[in-house]
Design a protein around this motif. Sequence first.
Motif, PDB file in Angstrom:
ATOM      1  N   LEU A 286     -31.546 -32.298  31.977  1.00 41.73           N
ATOM      2  CA  LEU A 286     -30.344 -30.772  31.781  1.00 41.73           C
ATOM      3  C   LEU A 286     -30.980 -30.526  30.453  1.00 41.73           C
ATOM      4  O   LEU A 286     -30.690 -29.215  30.022  1.00 41.73           O
ATOM      5  N   GLU A 287     -31.740 -30.928  29.822  1.00 42.72           N
ATOM      6  CA  GLU A 287     -31.544 -30.261  27.870  1.00 42.72           C
ATOM      7  C   GLU A 287     -33.058 -29.222  27.938  1.00 42.72           C
ATOM      8  O   GLU A 287     -33.023 -28.190  27.536  1.00 42.72           O
ATOM      9  N   ARG A 288     -33.996 -30.226  29.227  1.00 43.79           N
ATOM     10  CA  ARG A 288     -35.140 -29.193  29.371  1.00 43.79           C
ATOM     11  C   ARG A 288     -34.800 -27.892  29.940  1.00 43.79           C
ATOM     12  O   ARG A 288     -35.246 -26.586  29.448  1.00 43.79           O
ATOM     13  N   GLU A 289     -34.079 -28.118  30.987  1.00 45.81           N
ATOM     14  CA  GLU A 289     -33.103 -26.942  31.686  1.00 45.81           C
ATOM     15  C   GLU A 289     -32.718 -25.676  31.001  1.00 45.81           C
ATOM     16  O   GLU A 289     -32.830 -24.215  30.735  1.00 45.81           O
ATOM     17  N   GLN A 290     -32.409 -26.828  29.441  1.00 45.51           N
ATOM     18  CA  GLN A 290     -31.443 -25.799  29.129  1.00 45.51           C
ATOM     19  C   GLN A 290     -32.499 -24.893  28.319  1.00 45.51           C
ATOM     20  O   GLN A 290     -32.467 -24.196  27.081  1.00 45.51           O
ATOM     21  N   ARG A 291     -33.067 -26.175  26.890  1.00 37.77           N
ATOM     22  CA  ARG A 291     -34.534 -25.361  26.611  1.00 37.77           C
ATOM     23  C   ARG A 291     -35.089 -23.575  27.460  1.00 37.77           C
ATOM     24  O   ARG A 291     -35.561 -23.184  26.997  1.00 37.77           O
ATOM     25  N   GLU A 292     -35.439 -24.505  28.299  1.00 36.31           N
ATOM     26  CA  GLU A 292     -35.962 -22.495  29.249  1.00 36.31           C
ATOM     27  C   GLU A 292     -35.391 -21.587  29.332  1.00 36.31           C
ATOM     28  O   GLU A 292     -36.018 -20.862  29.112  1.00 36.31           O
ATOM     29  N   ASN A 293     -34.034 -22.552  29.516  1.00 36.15           N
ATOM     30  CA  ASN A 293     -33.124 -20.592  29.607  1.00 36.15           C
ATOM     31  C   ASN A 293     -32.958 -20.175  28.377  1.00 36.15           C
ATOM     32  O   ASN A 293     -32.678 -18.589  28.070  1.00 36.15           O
ATOM     33  N   ALA A 294     -32.866 -21.340  27.360  1.00 35.52           N
ATOM     34  CA  ALA A 294     -32.455 -20.472  25.831  1.00 35.52           C
ATOM     35  C   ALA A 294     -33.801 -19.429  25.910  1.00 35.52           C
ATOM     36  O   ALA A 294     -34.081 -18.230  25.218  1.00 35.52           O
ATOM     37  N   ARG A 295     -35.359 -20.030  26.313  1.00 41.04           N
ATOM     38  CA  ARG A 295     -36.494 -19.318  25.792  1.00 41.04           C
ATOM     39  C   ARG A 295     -36.735 -18.107  26.863  1.00 41.04           C
ATOM     40  O   ARG A 295     -36.956 -16.779  26.211  1.00 41.04           O
ATOM     41  N   ARG A 296     -35.601 -18.227  27.991  1.00 35.94           N
ATOM     42  CA  ARG A 296     -35.956 -17.106  28.627  1.00 35.94           C
ATOM     43  C   ARG A 296     -35.061 -15.766  27.787  1.00 35.94           C
ATOM     44  O   ARG A 296     -35.313 -14.313  28.136  1.00 35.94           O
ATOM     45  N   ARG A 297     -33.716 -15.933  27.859  1.00 33.10           N
ATOM     46  CA  ARG A 297     -32.257 -15.832  27.255  1.00 33.10           C
ATOM     47  C   ARG A 297     -33.331 -14.197  25.573  1.00 33.10           C
ATOM     48  O   ARG A 297     -33.416 -13.590  25.487  1.00 33.10           O
ATOM     49  N   THR A 298     -34.149 -15.875  25.237  1.00 35.04           N
ATOM     50  CA  THR A 298     -35.296 -14.844  24.024  1.00 35.04           C
ATOM     51  C   THR A 298     -35.809 -14.070  24.411  1.00 35.04           C
ATOM     52  O   THR A 298     -36.091 -12.999  24.553  1.00 35.04           O
ATOM     53  N   ALA A 299     -36.807 -14.201  25.422  1.00 38.33           N
ATOM     54  CA  ALA A 299     -37.680 -13.903  25.847  1.00 38.33           C
ATOM     55  C   ALA A 299     -36.824 -12.071  26.590  1.00 38.33           C
ATOM     56  O   ALA A 299     -37.825 -11.160  26.275  1.00 38.33           O
ATOM     57  N   ALA A 300     -35.679 -12.399  26.958  1.00 38.78           N
ATOM     58  CA  ALA A 300     -35.643 -11.123  27.891  1.00 38.78           C
ATOM     59  C   ALA A 300     -34.806 -10.300  26.351  1.00 38.78           C
ATOM     60  O   ALA A 300     -34.836  -9.092  26.719  1.00 38.78           O
ATOM     61  N   ALA A 301     -33.943 -11.020  25.802  1.00 42.87           N
ATOM     62  CA  ALA A 301     -33.490  -9.559  24.659  1.00 42.87           C
ATOM     63  C   ALA A 301     -34.406  -8.778  23.697  1.00 42.87           C
ATOM     64  O   ALA A 301     -34.689  -8.197  23.123  1.00 42.87           O
ATOM     65  N   VAL A 302     -35.589  -9.676  23.535  1.00 45.02           N
ATOM     66  CA  VAL A 302     -37.271  -9.368  23.023  1.00 45.02           C
ATOM     67  C   VAL A 302     -37.165  -8.131  24.317  1.00 45.02           C
ATOM     68  O   VAL A 302     -37.616  -6.957  23.180  1.00 45.02           O
ATOM     69  N   SER A 303     -37.484  -8.216  25.159  1.00 42.97           N
ATOM     70  CA  SER A 303     -37.783  -7.678  26.478  1.00 42.97           C
ATOM     71  C   SER A 303     -37.341  -5.852  25.714  1.00 42.97           C
ATOM     72  O   SER A 303     -37.067  -4.749  25.754  1.00 42.97           O
ATOM     73  N   VAL A 304     -35.876  -5.939  26.120  1.00 37.76           N
ATOM     74  CA  VAL A 304     -34.920  -5.137  25.836  1.00 37.76           C
ATOM     75  C   VAL A 304     -34.771  -3.901  24.680  1.00 37.76           C
ATOM     76  O   VAL A 304     -34.824  -3.087  24.329  1.00 37.76           O
ATOM     77  N   GLN A 305     -34.850  -5.107  23.861  1.00 38.86           N
ATOM     78  CA  GLN A 305     -35.127  -4.533  22.147  1.00 38.86           C
ATOM     79  C   GLN A 305     -36.433  -3.712  22.457  1.00 38.86           C
ATOM     80  O   GLN A 305     -36.328  -2.347  21.779  1.00 38.86           O
ATOM     81  N   SER A 306     -37.079  -4.338  22.737  1.00 37.69           N
ATOM     82  CA  SER A 306     -38.129  -3.475  22.552  1.00 37.69           C
ATOM     83  C   SER A 306     -38.085  -2.610  23.125  1.00 37.69           C
ATOM     84  O   SER A 306     -39.021  -1.191  22.872  1.00 37.69           O
ATOM     85  N   LEU A 307     -37.502  -2.326  24.508  1.00 38.93           N
ATOM     86  CA  LEU A 307     -37.782  -0.630  24.895  1.00 38.93           C
ATOM     87  C   LEU A 307     -36.696   0.218  24.711  1.00 38.93           C
ATOM     88  O   LEU A 307     -37.127   1.010  24.176  1.00 38.93           O
ATOM     89  N   TYR A 308     -35.560  -0.370  24.164  1.00 41.41           N
ATOM     90  CA  TYR A 308     -34.988   0.528  23.400  1.00 41.41           C
ATOM     91  C   TYR A 308     -35.242   0.878  22.179  1.00 41.41           C
ATOM     92  O   TYR A 308     -35.454   2.691  21.963  1.00 41.41           O
ATOM     93  N   ARG A 309     -36.110   0.226  21.218  1.00 41.65           N
ATOM     94  CA  ARG A 309     -36.916   0.893  20.361  1.00 41.65           C
ATOM     95  C   ARG A 309     -37.441   2.170  20.419  1.00 41.65           C
ATOM     96  O   ARG A 309     -38.147   3.111  20.009  1.00 41.65           O
ATOM     97  N   GLY A 310     -38.711   1.049  21.736  1.00 43.48           N
ATOM     98  CA  GLY A 310     -39.916   2.512  21.945  1.00 43.48           C
ATOM     99  C   GLY A 310     -39.054   3.619  22.191  1.00 43.48           C
ATOM    100  O   GLY A 310     -39.529   4.799  22.220  1.00 43.48           O
ATOM    101  N   HIS A 311     -37.787   3.925  23.148  1.00 45.30           N
ATOM    102  CA  HIS A 311     -37.097   4.806  23.443  1.00 45.30           C
ATOM    103  C   HIS A 311     -36.181   5.493  22.707  1.00 45.30           C
ATOM    104  O   HIS A 311     -37.073   7.378  22.711  1.00 45.30           O
ATOM    105  N   ARG A 312     -36.218   5.125  20.933  1.00 48.42           N
ATOM    106  CA  ARG A 312     -35.238   5.930  20.299  1.00 48.42           C
ATOM    107  C   ARG A 312     -36.787   6.489  19.267  1.00 48.42           C
ATOM    108  O   ARG A 312     -36.823   7.344  18.794  1.00 48.42           O
ATOM    109  N   ASP A 313     -38.006   6.204  18.880  1.00 45.36           N
ATOM    110  CA  ASP A 313     -38.500   6.681  18.556  1.00 45.36           C
ATOM    111  C   ASP A 313     -39.686   7.702  19.489  1.00 45.36           C
ATOM    112  O   ASP A 313     -39.719   8.935  18.124  1.00 45.36           O
ATOM    113  N   ARG A 314     -39.576   7.432  21.111  1.00 38.83           N
ATOM    114  CA  ARG A 314     -39.860   8.776  21.599  1.00 38.83           C
ATOM    115  C   ARG A 314     -38.659   9.664  21.447  1.00 38.83           C
ATOM    116  O   ARG A 314     -39.341  10.826  21.021  1.00 38.83           O
TER     117      ARG A 314
END
Length: 123
Positions: free
Chosen positions: A55-83
């Motif tokens: 369960l702890e391993r799954e929770q760490r994997e889910n946290a990594r996925r959420r972090t990667a998804a948040a970074v991806s969304v932030q990157s897309l938003y910043r690119g759109h805003r700058d364009r």
Amino acid sequence: MFSHFDGQYRSRPRVSLRGASKQASRTSFPTTDALLIFVFWVKEAKDTLLQRAHLEREQRENARRRTAAAVSVQSLYRGHRDREKQYGVFRAQFDNSTAGNDLQSLSRLLIIFYTERKDHSRL
């Protein structure tokens, strides 16, 4: 002469892993019922430990996925805003240009930022 020589010239220390002296273990040998209960408890503890680790391993994997998804969304938003900011700069440059400017440079600017919804009046 030395028929039992195996290449080791130092004797290895003999460490007892039993934890108690031989006399104490002989006098307090557990019954079979106690052994069965202990084995069941150890197996149960092992199962819960493995389950918790999974369960702890799954929770760490889910946290990594959420972090990667948040970074991806932030990157897309910043690119759109700058364009959009840069398109605004190009629009202002196009609007402020005088009629005597080169048609080629004005058409390049228009091609860069043109969207039909926003810029249909500029044509």
